[in-house]
Design an enzyme around this catalytic site. Structure first.
Site, mmCIF file in Angstrom:
data_model
loop_
_atom_site.group_PDB
_atom_site.id
_atom_site.type_symbol
_atom_site.label_atom_id
_atom_site.label_comp_id
_atom_site.label_asym_id
_atom_site.label_seq_id
_atom_site.Cartn_x
_atom_site.Cartn_y
_atom_site.Cartn_z
ATOM 1 N N HIS A 1 0.814 -1.212 0.000
ATOM 2 C CA HIS A 1 0.000 0.000 0.000
ATOM 3 C C HIS A 1 0.851 1.266 0.000
ATOM 4 O O HIS A 1 0.399 2.316 -0.441
ATOM 5 C CB HIS A 1 -0.957 -0.011 1.188
ATOM 6 C CG HIS A 1 -2.116 -0.935 0.999
ATOM 7 N ND1 HIS A 1 -3.393 -0.630 1.410
ATOM 8 C CD2 HIS A 1 -2.202 -2.161 0.420
ATOM 9 C CE1 HIS A 1 -4.206 -1.638 1.102
ATOM 10 N NE2 HIS A 1 -3.490 -2.575 0.509
ATOM 11 N N HIS B 1 -1.796 -12.392 -2.052
ATOM 12 C CA HIS B 1 -2.836 -13.085 -1.297
ATOM 13 C C HIS B 1 -2.448 -14.516 -0.950
ATOM 14 O O HIS B 1 -3.298 -15.311 -0.540
ATOM 15 C CB HIS B 1 -4.148 -13.061 -2.076
ATOM 16 C CG HIS B 1 -4.730 -11.687 -2.191
ATOM 17 N ND1 HIS B 1 -5.819 -11.394 -2.991
ATOM 18 C CD2 HIS B 1 -4.366 -10.514 -1.633
ATOM 19 C CE1 HIS B 1 -6.097 -10.107 -2.900
ATOM 20 N NE2 HIS B 1 -5.219 -9.555 -2.077
#
Length: 713
Positions: A93, A254
């Site tokens: 992020h 993920h």
């Protein structure tokens, strides 16, 4: 009487009250050019981050980060006893705000510490990740920046899980205040969905205000995996990621960790920027249960993708294709998918006795149900090593995309391989002596090219530089390569190139990149001599010439300027004015307001407009480095009138006779209309300003010519 009523003076805090921006919301943001000055930097001008980093015990730092991964804190317990997933998300992020269209965003300045990023809905709980890192940052002090540390922590987390990363380059220097120049969008509410048809051309990247990429529940929380593909491609495409990189990043990101959605978001308090003072910058206080660990709420989704969420595996693709998936709701009410008829094989993060069924996000399933993504996903399913290699490279690109060329990379883990998105340069083959440079200058002067032509070609080459991602600039002479040679704004400069190329080839003493900059310097010196202020413009050789195969044409194509106020071409559209684009360009070039002012005035009298027009040339001595632009701009004997309803072009007429004296654009007149810029223009319009103007112009010119000379720093 109260103590306040007794006091003849009432407290008035600085900066409070109705501001100029409240009264005049369209006021030009000249203040953007003042951000990140030394006045906000506690380390001072003498601090050299590169030198400090070189003294760092890098191995010890990585060992401390590895130990931190499993040092679970009661105030923020680690899932499965490991912070790997959290630190990977923090790094992702931090880097993931980058967009190649303007080079802004990204991890390069440690902006995740400041608003708005520290309080974005998509960054919930990353304030905790940074607090967990603080003891390590505190230990190593200024030898490691926050910007570098956040990315390195993500790399260490991957490596600790058993993954082999592509490498790591340090060199990101912290700033000490929020970036004010980044346009994150016009929305006034978080998570407002943007027009999907415009996303592919939208520089803001994310599909919704406050997201890094896309809504994990699908467009407008539709729950439809197939419909998410367009948004995924658009947002990742704005980072120059192709389909293979997209699949690798989503699947790799993920493979470890989990999302958190233990209960309704109604339990979650204010973001860090709005949190009460006693929370000391921590936001999103959670009233559900303990508020942490098993009770944590971030995205509102409760998804664990793999059977080994703290160890690298191939389970993501195995699960993706093994099961039929059915939509369900998380405890917080968010749409996610669960494997139908699957056994409970997923470990609970806090109760070893519990197991869960495999789960996926809506956008994870897009990798299976979009035809193009599905082909790549199946290839990765059948070839784990290909997936590992693709993710390693894509992760490195994600986390280093805004760092510029490899010359800026620091540390023992910098990969040796040159990657085209790094805008690689060949090794130098020329080493011109002072005599060679003097001879080249004489040869350039003998070409008969005008001052305007000489200055234009150098400016067109150097002014592509962007301070956000350190791309562009004169080094590499990419003005002679596609796509820059084909840009409409460069056609005047490109016409000059054959003369300089022939001279460079005949001499063989310097690169074309050096000759282009030297040509501009010759033009400036000729103009200064004509003004009666002889100068020698500083010049340091060493630039090289890039090849076509070293040039990422698609990524450079988005850098084509829609307007360049310094070259006086193009104009604003819609809500963005021409003068705002001028400020934007100056900010990209890391210029101060005085540097912007002196460069505009100088380039105009040198006759450097890209289209060859005389707009803004408020002089009858074009080619002389005089302060005529400022003198005549501020002369009350001239009155200005727009030539049409667009108010982009203007005529300046004699106030008494009505005779036409000059023509101008908004990029010219703003230096007289804006109070801040006018105050600066007055300095250069004064009778005692001749020498100051020339020397200030030369200093600003040299700065622009050397913006990409990282080899000199």
């Amino acid at each position: 009487m109260t103590s306040e009523s007794k006091c003849p003076f009432h407290a008035q805090a600085a900066g409070t009250g109705t501001s100029n921006r409240d009264w005049w919301p369209q006021q030009l943001r000249v203040d953007l050019l003042n951000q990140h000055s030394n006045r906000s930097n506690p380390l001072g001008e003498s601090f050299d981050y590169r030198a400090a980093f070189r003294q760092l015990d890098y191995a010890a730092l990585k060992a401390d980060l590895q130990a931190l991964l499993t040092d679970s804190q009661d105030w923020w317990p680690a899932d499965w006893g490991s912070y790997a997933g959290l630190f990977i998300r923090m790094a992702w992020h931090s880097a993931g705000t980058y967009r190649m269209v303007d080079g802004r965003g990204g991890a390069g300045r440690g902006q995740q510490r400041f608003a708005p990023l520290n309080s974005w809905p998509d960054n919930v709980s990353l304030d905790k990740a940074r607090r967990l890192l603080w003891p390590v940052k505190q230990k190593y002090g200024q030898a490691i920046s926050w910007a570098d540390l956040m990315i390195l922590a993500g790399n260490v987390a991957l490596e600790n899980s058993g993954f082999r990363t592509f490498g790591f380059g340090a060199g990101r220097e912290d700033v000490w205040e929020p970036d004010l120049d980044v346009n994150w969008g016009d929305e006034t509410a978080w998570l407002a969905h943007r027009d999907p048809e415009a996303l592919a051309k939208h520089p803001l990247a994310a599909t919704e205000m406050g997201l890094i990429y896309v809504n994990p529940e699908g467009p407008n929380a539709s729950g439809d995996p197939a419909s998410a593909a367009a948004g995924i491609r658009a947002t990742f495409g704005n980072m120059a990621m192709d389909d293979e990189e997209i699949v690798a990043l989503i699947a790799g990101g993920h493979t470890l960790g989990k999302t958190h959605g233990a209960a309704s978001a109604s339990h979650v308090g204010a973001a860090p920027e709005a949190a009460p003072i006693e929370q000391q910058g921590l936001g999103w206080a959670n009233s559900h249960g303990r508020g942490v660990g098993a009770d944590a709420i971030t995205s509102g989704l409760e998804v664990i993708w793999t059977q080994t969420p703290t160890q690298w595996s191939h389970h993501f693709f195995e699960n993706l294709f093994k099961y039929d998936w059915v939509p369900v709701r998380s405890p917080a009410g968010a749409i996610q998918f669960e494997a139908r008829d699957a056994s409970e094989s997923i470990p609970d993060p806090f109760d070893p006795a519990k197991k869960r069924k495999p789960t996926m996000l809506v956008t994870d399933l897009t990798l299976r149900f979009d035809p193009a993504f599905e082909k790549i996903s199946r290839r990765f399913l059948n070839d784990p090593q290909a997936f590992n290699e693709a993710f390693a490279r894509a992760w490195f690109k994600l986390t280093h995309r805004d760092m510029g060329p490899k010359a800026r990379y620091l540390g023992p883990e910098v990969p040796k391989e040159d990657l085209v998105w790094q805008d690689p340069l060949p090794a130098p083959v020329h080493a011109p002596t002072a005599a060679d440079i003097a001879a080249l200058k004489a040869q350039i002067a003998a070409t008969g090219l005008s001052v305007g032509d000489l200055v234009s070609v150098a400016w067109a080459s150097a002014s592509t530089f962007r301070g956000g991602d350190k791309r562009g600039g004169a080094n590499g002479a990419r003005l002679a390569l596609a796509p820059q040679k084909d840009w409409a704004i460069n056609q005047r400069a490109v016409k000059v190139l054959p003369v300089l190329q022939a001279l460079q080839q005949a001499s063989g003493k310097a690169s074309l990149a050096d000759v282009i900059v030297l040509a501009g310097n010759v033009g400036v010196e000729q103009a200064a001599q004509a003004a009666g202020v002889p100068v020698e413009v500083p010049f340091t050789p060493g630039r090289v010439d890039a090849r076509a195969d070293q040039t990422d044409v698609a990524a450079f194509a988005v850098m084509e300027p829609v307007a360049d106020g310094f070259r006086n071409v193009g104009h604003g559209q819609g809500k963005t004015s021409t003068e705002a684009l001028l400020i934007d360009k100056a900010q990209q070039l890391t210029l101060t307001a005085p540097e912007l002012t002196v460069l505009i005035g100088g380039l105009r009298v040198l006759g450097a407009n890209a289209d060859g027009s005389d707009h803004g040339a408020f002089t009858d001595r074009v080619g002389v480095l005089s302060n005529d632009f400022f003198v005549h701009l501020l002369d009350m004997a001239t009155t200005w009138q727009a030539t049409d309803s667009s108010a982009e072009r203007f005529e300046g007429r004699d106030r008494q006779t009505g005779a036409l004296r000059y023509t101008a654009t908004r990029a010219d007149l703003v230096l007289g209309a804006n109070a801040v810029l006018r105050a600066l223009a007055e300095v250069y319009a004064s009778h005692d300003a001749t020498e100051k103007f020339v020397h200030d112009f030369v200093a600003a010119w040299t700065k622009v010519m050397n913006l990409d000379r990282f080899d000199l720093r």
